[in-house]
Design an enzyme around this catalytic site. Structure first.
Site, PDB file in Angstrom:
ATOM      1  N   ARG A  47     -36.304  40.035  -2.062  1.00 38.25           N
ATOM      2  CA  ARG A  47     -35.828  40.089  -0.668  1.00 38.25           C
ATOM      3  C   ARG A  47     -35.965  41.487  -0.077  1.00 38.25           C
ATOM      4  O   ARG A  47     -35.884  41.665   1.124  1.00 38.25           O
ATOM      5  CB  ARG A  47     -34.369  39.600  -0.583  1.00 38.25           C
ATOM      6  CG  ARG A  47     -33.413  40.405  -1.382  1.00 38.25           C
ATOM      7  CD  ARG A  47     -32.057  39.722  -1.506  1.00 38.25           C
ATOM      8  NE  ARG A  47     -31.182  39.997  -0.377  1.00 38.25           N
ATOM      9  CZ  ARG A  47     -29.926  39.565  -0.268  1.00 38.25           C
ATOM     10  NH1 ARG A  47     -29.420  38.807  -1.222  1.00 38.25           N
ATOM     11  NH2 ARG A  47     -29.191  39.860   0.757  1.00 38.25           N
TER      12      ARG A  47
ATOM     13  N   GLU B 284     -26.953  29.938  -4.622  1.00 34.83           N
ATOM     14  CA  GLU B 284     -28.036  30.883  -4.375  1.00 34.83           C
ATOM     15  C   GLU B 284     -28.898  31.102  -5.610  1.00 34.83           C
ATOM     16  O   GLU B 284     -29.898  31.803  -5.558  1.00 34.83           O
ATOM     17  CB  GLU B 284     -27.485  32.210  -3.841  1.00 34.83           C
ATOM     18  CG  GLU B 284     -26.346  32.787  -4.626  1.00 34.83           C
ATOM     19  CD  GLU B 284     -25.703  34.007  -3.942  1.00 34.83           C
ATOM     20  OE1 GLU B 284     -26.247  34.517  -2.953  1.00 34.83           O
ATOM     21  OE2 GLU B 284     -24.651  34.452  -4.430  1.00 34.83           O
TER      22      GLU B 284
ATOM     23  N   ARG C 128     -18.211  39.428   3.239  1.00 35.61           N
ATOM     24  CA  ARG C 128     -18.808  40.168   2.114  1.00 35.61           C
ATOM     25  C   ARG C 128     -17.831  41.296   1.779  1.00 35.61           C
ATOM     26  O   ARG C 128     -17.622  42.185   2.602  1.00 35.61           O
ATOM     27  CB  ARG C 128     -20.157  40.747   2.508  1.00 35.61           C
ATOM     28  CG  ARG C 128     -21.269  39.713   2.706  1.00 35.61           C
ATOM     29  CD  ARG C 128     -22.571  40.419   3.074  1.00 35.61           C
ATOM     30  NE  ARG C 128     -23.728  39.562   2.948  1.00 35.61           N
ATOM     31  CZ  ARG C 128     -24.325  38.929   3.961  1.00 35.61           C
ATOM     32  NH1 ARG C 128     -23.851  39.064   5.183  1.00 35.61           N
ATOM     33  NH2 ARG C 128     -25.394  38.171   3.761  1.00 35.61           N
TER      34      ARG C 128
ATOM     35  N   CYS D 278     -24.866  30.367   4.630  1.00 38.47           N
ATOM     36  CA  CYS D 278     -24.418  31.652   5.169  1.00 38.47           C
ATOM     37  C   CYS D 278     -25.458  32.754   5.024  1.00 38.47           C
ATOM     38  O   CYS D 278     -25.163  33.913   5.285  1.00 38.47           O
ATOM     39  CB  CYS D 278     -23.094  32.063   4.542  1.00 38.47           C
ATOM     40  SG  CYS D 278     -23.200  32.284   2.754  1.00 38.47           S
TER      41      CYS D 278
ATOM     42  N   ASN E 274     -30.603  33.819   1.399  1.00 39.65           N
ATOM     43  CA  ASN E 274     -31.349  35.057   1.110  1.00 39.65           C
ATOM     44  C   ASN E 274     -31.728  35.108  -0.366  1.00 39.65           C
ATOM     45  O   ASN E 274     -32.882  35.329  -0.725  1.00 39.65           O
ATOM     46  CB  ASN E 274     -30.502  36.297   1.452  1.00 39.65           C
ATOM     47  CG  ASN E 274     -30.027  36.295   2.894  1.00 39.65           C
ATOM     48  OD1 ASN E 274     -30.643  35.689   3.752  1.00 39.65           O
ATOM     49  ND2 ASN E 274     -28.929  36.973   3.155  1.00 39.65           N
ATOM     50  N   ASP E 275     -30.723  34.910  -1.204  1.00 39.88           N
ATOM     51  CA  ASP E 275     -31.016  34.961  -2.641  1.00 39.88           C
ATOM     52  C   ASP E 275     -31.727  33.702  -3.118  1.00 39.88           C
ATOM     53  O   ASP E 275     -32.646  33.779  -3.925  1.00 39.88           O
ATOM     54  CB  ASP E 275     -29.722  35.185  -3.434  1.00 39.88           C
ATOM     55  CG  ASP E 275     -29.353  36.654  -3.468  1.00 39.88           C
ATOM     56  OD1 ASP E 275     -30.249  37.470  -3.745  1.00 39.88           O
ATOM     57  OD2 ASP E 275     -28.198  36.991  -3.171  1.00 39.88           O
TER      58      ASP E 275
ATOM     59  N   HIS F 285     -25.227  53.773   6.807  1.00 40.51           N
ATOM     60  CA  HIS F 285     -23.994  53.563   7.573  1.00 40.51           C
ATOM     61  C   HIS F 285     -24.251  53.658   9.064  1.00 40.51           C
ATOM     62  O   HIS F 285     -23.723  52.876   9.854  1.00 40.51           O
ATOM     63  CB  HIS F 285     -22.957  54.618   7.179  1.00 40.51           C
ATOM     64  CG  HIS F 285     -22.508  54.485   5.769  1.00 40.51           C
ATOM     65  ND1 HIS F 285     -22.229  55.560   4.967  1.00 40.51           N
ATOM     66  CD2 HIS F 285     -22.302  53.393   5.023  1.00 40.51           C
ATOM     67  CE1 HIS F 285     -21.865  55.126   3.782  1.00 40.51           C
ATOM     68  NE2 HIS F 285     -21.904  53.814   3.791  1.00 40.51           N
TER      69      HIS F 285
ATOM     70  N   ARG G 231     -15.667  35.953   0.095  1.00 42.40           N
ATOM     71  CA  ARG G 231     -16.432  35.917  -1.155  1.00 42.40           C
ATOM     72  C   ARG G 231     -15.920  37.002  -2.100  1.00 42.40           C
ATOM     73  O   ARG G 231     -15.684  38.133  -1.688  1.00 42.40           O
ATOM     74  CB  ARG G 231     -17.907  36.166  -0.838  1.00 42.40           C
ATOM     75  CG  ARG G 231     -18.799  36.155  -2.063  1.00 42.40           C
ATOM     76  CD  ARG G 231     -20.250  36.277  -1.685  1.00 42.40           C
ATOM     77  NE  ARG G 231     -20.593  37.618  -1.266  1.00 42.40           N
ATOM     78  CZ  ARG G 231     -21.795  37.954  -0.789  1.00 42.40           C
ATOM     79  NH1 ARG G 231     -22.729  37.038  -0.649  1.00 42.40           N
ATOM     80  NH2 ARG G 231     -22.056  39.178  -0.443  1.00 42.40           N
TER      81      ARG G 231
HETATM   82  C1  PEP Z   1     -27.364  35.188   0.550  1.00 41.99           C
HETATM   83  O1  PEP Z   1     -27.817  35.526  -0.547  1.00 41.99           O
HETATM   84  O2  PEP Z   1     -27.965  34.455   1.363  1.00 41.99           O
HETATM   85  C2  PEP Z   1     -26.043  35.682   0.981  1.00 41.99           C
HETATM   86  C3  PEP Z   1     -25.424  35.170   2.018  1.00 41.99           C
HETATM   87  O3  PEP Z   1     -25.498  36.687   0.283  1.00 41.99           O
HETATM   88  P1  PEP Z   1     -26.012  38.205   0.310  1.00 41.99           P
HETATM   89  O4  PEP Z   1     -27.046  38.347   1.387  1.00 41.99           O
HETATM   90  O5  PEP Z   1     -24.809  39.036   0.539  1.00 41.99           O
HETATM   91  O6  PEP Z   1     -26.584  38.359  -1.075  1.00 41.99           O
HETATM   92 MG    MG Z   2     -26.594  36.436  -2.057  1.00 42.29          MG
END
Ligand code: PEP
Ligand code: MG
Length: 537
Positions: free
Chosen positions: A455, A423, A289, A492, A444-445, A183, A325
């Site tokens: 990741r 993703e 998120r 995103c 990211n995913d 945090h 989301r």
């Molecule tokens: C992603 O996976 O790129 C994404 C935007 O979602 P998160 O990072 O919250 O998994």
């Molecule tokens: Mg994701």
């Protein structure tokens, strides 16, 4: 003294120069002898009441996440179960401070050793509670006045201590422990306070030494030589000039050198990250998120709490679209009481929409709150971790149920557009199977699943590269599908705010990106340098 260098992990970028102030939340040397148990118990209750009043006052003047975190401390301080072991210690002949400290140390160790980020992140809060109460029992143990612009050193930094320091005058945070997902790290990023965690050689961090901090690289130089000081000043100067140049790009639209307009949205987890920002810097909010709402000390949020939280973001956006989301619990975002314990590989388990569909009670509550918020603006909803079209269809059906129930209850609501995150490779490859209103690529995913490189695993970070041609080809085919069917495709994930990745992403056909607020200036600057008429470099 000779110059000394230490290295840790970046938790919030930035450079700083200052004198070390060691915030020693560790041990008081002598604790006094015990009096009569009844007197010791009364002293402990008095100290608890004073500590509670202080934290409640801090919580009142805090907002959003900080208020939630302080709310956890209020709840703990009001919990008789927390005090019981200390009272037992007093009954057994200990003084109030000795009994309180010993009991809290056992509690803290339990949290610290928990194999779960949610609990271990609470360690600093519990240490703060321990020391605040001790401060009232042993006045000499009370906090430390941090001089303006000091580089604060601690094992870990409790939220209330962070909030008590005036960061407007500079400074930085160096922690021997800590984590970038804590945090306090989130707050440091939001306030622009450079922060490094997991520093090696922390014993060298003695109060009064001069320190140069480069939190982007995780480097600290103690007692620098004149040459290092000059090199650091030049680096700080370059950074300042670069951030001034980027700031100049912040307010304008995102446009490439050849005049192509790029839609640039913001990513946020709560309205706190947006407050103080001018919504005109973006085209809307591209990813909210919602996990942080579900992970507060007060347990799972009800429909009204969620509705109010979403509404505040919609109000901030001032007519611009807001894409929210649905809950993406699981994987790197475990949530107590929601996610399954003991999955052998949580990233491949019950997370995102898979989990929401198993918990229609939770899912329906969130969809109702979202449909109600949609009555106040252009709210769009997207489902995370969609793998097969049936998940989208099940989500749509549940949204219809939510709308019908709201109409029955006489509550204002509107049907939001329903999109999906792309993703999971299966969804990216078979994109034509999904009848969604829009798509948003979670790079990211997507990158971790395409490259089979976690990741959150540092040793394979070089493989988890969103610019891997396999990832870029998938992104290009999703973008092409969007053009062909007239549906917006945004990206995103973090790659959207990475100046190095923006060129390849636009060349893959993307025209919408959603980035962290701090990346708006750098992203617009990078976009302005790209000429899409040039052949790819
Ligand atoms: C992603 O996976 O790129 C994404 C935007 O979602 P998160 O990072 O919250 O998994
Ligand atoms: Mg994701």
């Amino acid at each position: 003294m000779a110059e000394f260098r230490l290295f840790g992990r970046s938790a919030a970028p930035g450079v700083a120069k200052g004198v070390l102030a060691v915030l020693d939340v560790a041990r008081r040397p002598q604790l006094r002898l015990a009096g009569a148990p009844a007197d010791e118990a009364a002293a402990l209750h008095g100290a608890l009441a004073r500590a509670l009043a202080e934290v409640e006052a801090l919580a009142e003047s805090a907002s959003g996440e900080a208020a939630e975190m302080l709310g956890f401390q209020v709840a703990m301080l009001s919990d008789e179960e927390l005090v019981r072991p200390a009272l037992e210690g007093i009954e057994a002949g200990q003084s109030a401070p000795a009994a309180w400290e010993a009991a809290m140390d056992v509690e803290i160790a339990g949290y610290r050793d928990a194999d779960d980020d949610h609990f271990s992140a609470r360690t600093a809060d519990l240490e703060d509670i321990r020391d605040r109460v001790l401060g009232h029992l042993e006045p000499l143990a009370a906090g430390l006045d941090v001089p303006d612009g000091a580089v604060v050193v601690a094992a870990d930094l409790p939220i209330s201590r962070f909030l008590a320091i005036d960061w407007a005058r500079g400074g930085a945070i160096l922690l021997a422990r800590g984590s970038p997902t804590s945090h306090v790290a989130m707050l440091a990023r939001a306030r622009g306070v450079p922060m490094i965690v997991g520093l090696d050689g922390a014993a060298e961090l003695v109060a009064g030494r001069e320190a140069l901090v480069d939190a982007a690289t995780g480097e600290v130089v103690l007692d620098p030589t004149d040459a290092t000081r000059a090199a650091f000043a030049a680096r700080a100067d370059t950074e300042m000039r670069a951030s001034r140049e980027q700031a100049a790009f912040r307010m304008g639209p995102a446009v490439t050198r050849d005049g192509t307009r790029i839609a640039l949205y913001l990513n946020a987890s709560s309205v706190d990250e947006l407050e103080g920002l001018d919504p005109a810097i973006c085209d809307g909010v591209g990813l909210v998120r919602t996990e942080i709402l579900f992970d507060g000390p007060g347990g799972l949020p009800n429909e009204e709490d969620q509705y109010q939280a979403y509404r505040r973001i919609v109000a901030w956006a001032d007519g611009r679209p807001v894409t929210i989301r649905t809950l993406d619990a699981g994987g790197d975002k475990p949530i107590a009481g929601v996610t399954e314990d003991g999955e052998s590989n949580p990233f491949l388990g019950l997370r995102g929409v898979r989990l929401s569909l198993r918990r229609p009670d939770l899912f329906l509550t969130q969809l109702r709150a979202l449909a109600r918020a949609a009555a106040h603006g252009d709210v769009r909803i997207m489902l995370p971790m969609v793998t097969v079209p049936a998940e989208l269809e099940a989500g749509r059906k549940l949204m219809e149920t939510a709308l019908a129930n709201l109409a029955k209850d006489g509550l204002a609501a509107r049907r939001p557009r329903l999109g999906i995150m792309i993703e999971v490779p299966a969804a990216a490859i078979a994109i034509d199977q999904f009848d969604a209103d829009f798509f948003s690529i979670g790079s990211n995913d997507l990158t971790q699943y395409v490259t089979a490189a976690g990741r959150d695993i540092g040793s394979v970070a070089d493989l988890a590269d969103p610019l891997n041609p396999a990832v870029l080809r998938l992104i290009a085919s999703v973008a092409r599908h969007g053009w062909e069917t007239g549906r917006e495709v945004c990206l995103c994930g973090d790659a959207g705010g990475d100046p190095r990745a923006i060129g390849p992403l636009l060349r893959a056909g993307l025209r919408s990106l959603s980035v962290a607020p701090a990346s708006v200036g750098p992203a617009k600057q990078a976009i302005a340098a790209i000429d899409l008429r040039d052949p790819a470099p």
